[in-house]
Design a protein around this motif. Structure first.
Motif, PDB file in Angstrom:
ATOM      1  N   ALA A  16      87.916  11.866 -12.331  1.00 54.23           N
ATOM      2  CA  ALA A  16      86.522  11.427 -12.423  1.00 54.23           C
ATOM      3  C   ALA A  16      85.577  12.453 -11.818  1.00 54.23           C
ATOM      4  O   ALA A  16      84.459  12.654 -12.314  1.00 54.23           O
ATOM      5  N   VAL A  17      86.009  13.083 -10.723  1.00 54.50           N
ATOM      6  CA  VAL A  17      85.222  14.135 -10.071  1.00 54.50           C
ATOM      7  C   VAL A  17      86.161  15.323  -9.853  1.00 54.50           C
ATOM      8  O   VAL A  17      87.237  15.168  -9.277  1.00 54.50           O
ATOM      9  N   ASP A  18      85.733  16.504 -10.314  1.00 53.03           N
ATOM     10  CA  ASP A  18      86.637  17.652 -10.383  1.00 53.03           C
ATOM     11  C   ASP A  18      86.121  18.817  -9.550  1.00 53.03           C
ATOM     12  O   ASP A  18      85.336  19.641 -10.013  1.00 53.03           O
ATOM     13  N   HIS A  19      86.536  18.856  -8.272  1.00 58.64           N
ATOM     14  CA  HIS A  19      86.159  19.945  -7.359  1.00 58.64           C
ATOM     15  C   HIS A  19      84.648  20.185  -7.350  1.00 58.64           C
ATOM     16  O   HIS A  19      84.166  21.315  -7.511  1.00 58.64           O
ATOM     17  N   LEU A  20      83.921  19.104  -7.149  1.00 62.51           N
ATOM     18  CA  LEU A  20      82.453  19.144  -7.142  1.00 62.51           C
ATOM     19  C   LEU A  20      81.940  19.766  -5.846  1.00 62.51           C
ATOM     20  O   LEU A  20      82.348  19.383  -4.752  1.00 62.51           O
ATOM     21  N   CYS A  21      81.039  20.724  -5.974  1.00 64.76           N
ATOM     22  CA  CYS A  21      80.399  21.353  -4.820  1.00 64.76           C
ATOM     23  C   CYS A  21      78.889  21.351  -5.028  1.00 64.76           C
ATOM     24  O   CYS A  21      78.421  21.813  -6.070  1.00 64.76           O
ATOM     25  N   LEU A  22      78.161  20.820  -4.061  1.00 61.53           N
ATOM     26  CA  LEU A  22      76.701  20.908  -4.118  1.00 61.53           C
ATOM     27  C   LEU A  22      76.121  20.653  -2.735  1.00 61.53           C
ATOM     28  O   LEU A  22      76.792  20.125  -1.847  1.00 61.53           O
ATOM     29  N   THR A  23      74.863  21.035  -2.577  1.00 67.85           N
ATOM     30  CA  THR A  23      74.163  20.899  -1.304  1.00 67.85           C
ATOM     31  C   THR A  23      72.873  20.131  -1.522  1.00 67.85           C
ATOM     32  O   THR A  23      72.125  20.417  -2.459  1.00 67.85           O
ATOM     33  N   ILE A  24      72.606  19.151  -0.653  1.00 69.83           N
ATOM     34  CA  ILE A  24      71.364  18.374  -0.707  1.00 69.83           C
ATOM     35  C   ILE A  24      70.579  18.683   0.564  1.00 69.83           C
ATOM     36  O   ILE A  24      70.996  18.315   1.661  1.00 69.83           O
ATOM     37  N   PRO A  25      69.446  19.375   0.442  1.00 72.39           N
ATOM     38  CA  PRO A  25      68.668  19.732   1.642  1.00 72.39           C
ATOM     39  C   PRO A  25      68.081  18.497   2.323  1.00 72.39           C
ATOM     40  O   PRO A  25      67.853  17.460   1.680  1.00 72.39           O
ATOM     41  N   ASP A  26      67.830  18.605   3.603  1.00 73.30           N
ATOM     42  CA  ASP A  26      67.156  17.540   4.341  1.00 73.30           C
ATOM     43  C   ASP A  26      65.773  17.286   3.756  1.00 73.30           C
ATOM     44  O   ASP A  26      65.101  18.205   3.276  1.00 73.30           O
ATOM     45  N   ASN A  27      65.353  16.023   3.813  1.00 80.26           N
ATOM     46  CA  ASN A  27      64.008  15.622   3.402  1.00 80.26           C
ATOM     47  C   ASN A  27      63.716  15.972   1.946  1.00 80.26           C
ATOM     48  O   ASN A  27      62.591  16.329   1.587  1.00 80.26           O
ATOM     49  N   SER A  28      64.745  15.868   1.114  1.00 81.98           N
ATOM     50  CA  SER A  28      64.573  16.139  -0.313  1.00 81.98           C
ATOM     51  C   SER A  28      64.868  14.877  -1.110  1.00 81.98           C
ATOM     52  O   SER A  28      65.457  13.925  -0.602  1.00 81.98           O
ATOM     53  N   ILE A  29      64.422  14.867  -2.372  1.00 80.04           N
ATOM     54  CA  ILE A  29      64.836  13.835  -3.319  1.00 80.04           C
ATOM     55  C   ILE A  29      65.696  14.546  -4.347  1.00 80.04           C
ATOM     56  O   ILE A  29      65.208  15.344  -5.150  1.00 80.04           O
ATOM     57  N   PHE A  30      66.988  14.272  -4.302  1.00 88.13           N
ATOM     58  CA  PHE A  30      67.955  14.965  -5.153  1.00 88.13           C
ATOM     59  C   PHE A  30      68.389  14.042  -6.279  1.00 88.13           C
ATOM     60  O   PHE A  30      68.857  12.932  -6.032  1.00 88.13           O
ATOM     61  N   GLY A  31      68.233  14.488  -7.513  1.00 88.27           N
ATOM     62  CA  GLY A  31      68.569  13.664  -8.666  1.00 88.27           C
ATOM     63  C   GLY A  31      69.906  14.031  -9.276  1.00 88.27           C
ATOM     64  O   GLY A  31      70.152  15.195  -9.589  1.00 88.27           O
ATOM     65  N   PHE A  32      70.780  13.031  -9.430  1.00 88.42           N
ATOM     66  CA  PHE A  32      72.047  13.223 -10.129  1.00 88.42           C
ATOM     67  C   PHE A  32      71.850  12.858 -11.599  1.00 88.42           C
ATOM     68  O   PHE A  32      71.444  11.740 -11.919  1.00 88.42           O
ATOM     69  N   LYS A 183      62.871  10.814   5.009  1.00 86.09           N
ATOM     70  CA  LYS A 183      64.160  10.418   4.457  1.00 86.09           C
ATOM     71  C   LYS A 183      64.662  11.454   3.459  1.00 86.09           C
ATOM     72  O   LYS A 183      63.894  12.086   2.743  1.00 86.09           O
ATOM     73  N   THR A 184      65.985  11.591   3.405  1.00 85.85           N
ATOM     74  CA  THR A 184      66.647  12.359   2.354  1.00 85.85           C
ATOM     75  C   THR A 184      67.185  11.351   1.349  1.00 85.85           C
ATOM     76  O   THR A 184      67.828  10.373   1.733  1.00 85.85           O
ATOM     77  N   ILE A 185      66.906  11.575   0.072  1.00 91.80           N
ATOM     78  CA  ILE A 185      67.224  10.581  -0.949  1.00 91.80           C
ATOM     79  C   ILE A 185      68.088  11.216  -2.029  1.00 91.80           C
ATOM     80  O   ILE A 185      67.720  12.240  -2.617  1.00 91.80           O
ATOM     81  N   ALA A 186      69.236  10.612  -2.295  1.00 90.82           N
ATOM     82  CA  ALA A 186      70.089  10.992  -3.420  1.00 90.82           C
ATOM     83  C   ALA A 186      69.991   9.877  -4.448  1.00 90.82           C
ATOM     84  O   ALA A 186      70.270   8.716  -4.134  1.00 90.82           O
ATOM     85  N   ILE A 187      69.583  10.211  -5.671  1.00 93.02           N
ATOM     86  CA  ILE A 187      69.268   9.195  -6.657  1.00 93.02           C
ATOM     87  C   ILE A 187      69.882   9.530  -8.006  1.00 93.02           C
ATOM     88  O   ILE A 187      69.865  10.673  -8.448  1.00 93.02           O
ATOM     89  N   SER A 188      70.461   8.507  -8.644  1.00 96.87           N
ATOM     90  CA  SER A 188      70.984   8.648  -9.993  1.00 96.87           C
ATOM     91  C   SER A 188      70.091   7.847 -10.927  1.00 96.87           C
ATOM     92  O   SER A 188      69.681   6.733 -10.599  1.00 96.87           O
ATOM     93  N   SER A 189      69.774   8.406 -12.094  1.00 97.58           N
ATOM     94  CA  SER A 189      68.920   7.691 -13.042  1.00 97.58           C
ATOM     95  C   SER A 189      69.136   8.207 -14.446  1.00 97.58           C
ATOM     96  O   SER A 189      69.481   9.374 -14.647  1.00 97.58           O
ATOM     97  N   HIS A 190      68.924   7.318 -15.437  1.00102.71           N
ATOM     98  CA  HIS A 190      68.960   7.714 -16.842  1.00102.71           C
ATOM     99  C   HIS A 190      67.571   8.036 -17.371  1.00102.71           C
ATOM    100  O   HIS A 190      67.432   8.502 -18.504  1.00102.71           O
ATOM    101  N   ILE A 191      66.531   7.775 -16.575  1.00102.58           N
ATOM    102  CA  ILE A 191      65.157   7.980 -17.029  1.00102.58           C
ATOM    103  C   ILE A 191      64.768   9.406 -16.656  1.00102.58           C
ATOM    104  O   ILE A 191      64.171   9.664 -15.604  1.00102.58           O
TER     105      ILE A 191
END
Length: 311
Positions: A16-32, A183-191
């Motif tokens: 389902a997840v294959d050696h995923l590497c990523l960085t989410i900076p502090d105080n960011s809104i990161f979209g998956f 806040k640091t926000i990690a968000i998934s969306s289809h929109i």
């Protein structure tokens, strides 16, 4: 900063997840972003401590979240795509229940709940029963619930799912306010268009692998290796033709596309060269009402990166 290192999640022979590497900076809104089954929700659930990774690690600062999920849950607020609410409780009772699960002192709860309901614009509903709230209000209530223990990281899986345009706009404004609050926000969306407007960075996941990461413009540059400049000369078709003929003489200008009232051209040089092109147009007597880089389109990027896979 949150850092995901070589994250793997297997279900039997399925990865389902294959050696995923990523960085989410502090105080960011990161979209998956990614097609169904790409690994977005699985990654978010591992980040929230609800799933155990097969391999790899997720670090918040100098702590490995995959090895210390319980200790770090106090720093994480999680809002799933599907959630339950206790319909026989009033809004304040619902919030008080969750405040108790985080062992927040009773004397502090009333003011805390009032503050959170104000943030999500539910103060006027504080004495209503949860089951009479609209879907948008229930979404905002669950966001308030995720904030009850003042987490550093918010993990939101499809928070605007099923909402009407007004409710989505309200949710977007609340998330921007939370970012301002630190806040640091990690968000998934289809929109995708709204995600592009809201997020400071985007990560496109396909088949469990990170296909691209950065701002929409950065990803567009990574894919196309060029910039697209938009010009609108004053004077209609005749002015467009004159400007296009002039631009063709400039070595820094790439392929040119003429439309009825505007021009697009490829550009790969620096900002000083771009400013020089505008000055040369004006010096040549070509009046320009608009001159800017055309913004990338997340939907186009998504289709290009995922090969047209459905959302």
């Amino acid at each position: 900063m949150l850092e995901i290192k070589n994250l793997v999640k297997r279900y039997g022979n399925f990865v389902a997840v294959d050696h995923l590497c990523l960085t989410i900076p502090d105080n960011s809104i990161f979209g998956f972003v990614g097609p169904n089954g790409a690994g977005k929700t699985t990654t978010l659930r591992i980040m929230a401590g609800l799933l155990k990774a097969t391999e790899g690690s997720i670090w918040m600062g100098d702590v490995d979240m995959t090895k210390n999920p319980t200790a770090l849950k106090s720093k994480i607020g999680y809002m799933p795509d599907f959630f339950g609410v206790y319909d026989n409780l009033k809004v304040t009772e619902y919030m008080d229940f969750y405040a108790g699960t985080y062992e927040i002192p009773y004397k502090d709860r009333s003011a805390l709940i009032d503050n959170l309901l104000e943030i999500v614009d539910l103060t006027h509903k504080k004495n209503d029963y949860v089951d009479v709230l609209s879907r948008g209000m229930k979404q905002r209530l669950c966001l308030a619930r995720a904030l009850i223990h003042d987490p550093k990281l918010l993990i939101l899986d499809e928070p605007a799912s099923g909402l009407d345009p007004r409710a989505r706009l309200e949710m977007k404004e609340i998330l921007k306010q939370l970012q301002v609050m630190g806040k640091t926000i990690a968000i998934s969306s289809h929109i995708l268009p709204e995600l592009a407007e809201m997020c400071t960075e985007i990560g496109i996941i396909n088949h469990g692998i990170l296909a691209a990461q950065g701002t929409v413009q950065e990803i567009m540059h990574q894919l196309t290796k060029k910039r697209l400049i938009y010009i609108q000369p004053l004077g209609g078709a005749a002015a467009v033709e004159k400007a296009a003929n002039f631009l063709r003489q400039l070595p820094a200008v790439g392929e040119i596309t003429e439309n009825t009232n505007d021009i697009l051209f490829d550009f790969q040089e620096d900002e000083q060269t771009l400013a020089g092109i505008l000055k040369q147009l004006i010096d040549a007597g070509i009046m320009v009402t608009s001159f800017h880089e055309k913004e990338g389109n997340l939907e186009e990027i998504f289709m290009q990166v995922t090969g047209g896979a459905g959302q």
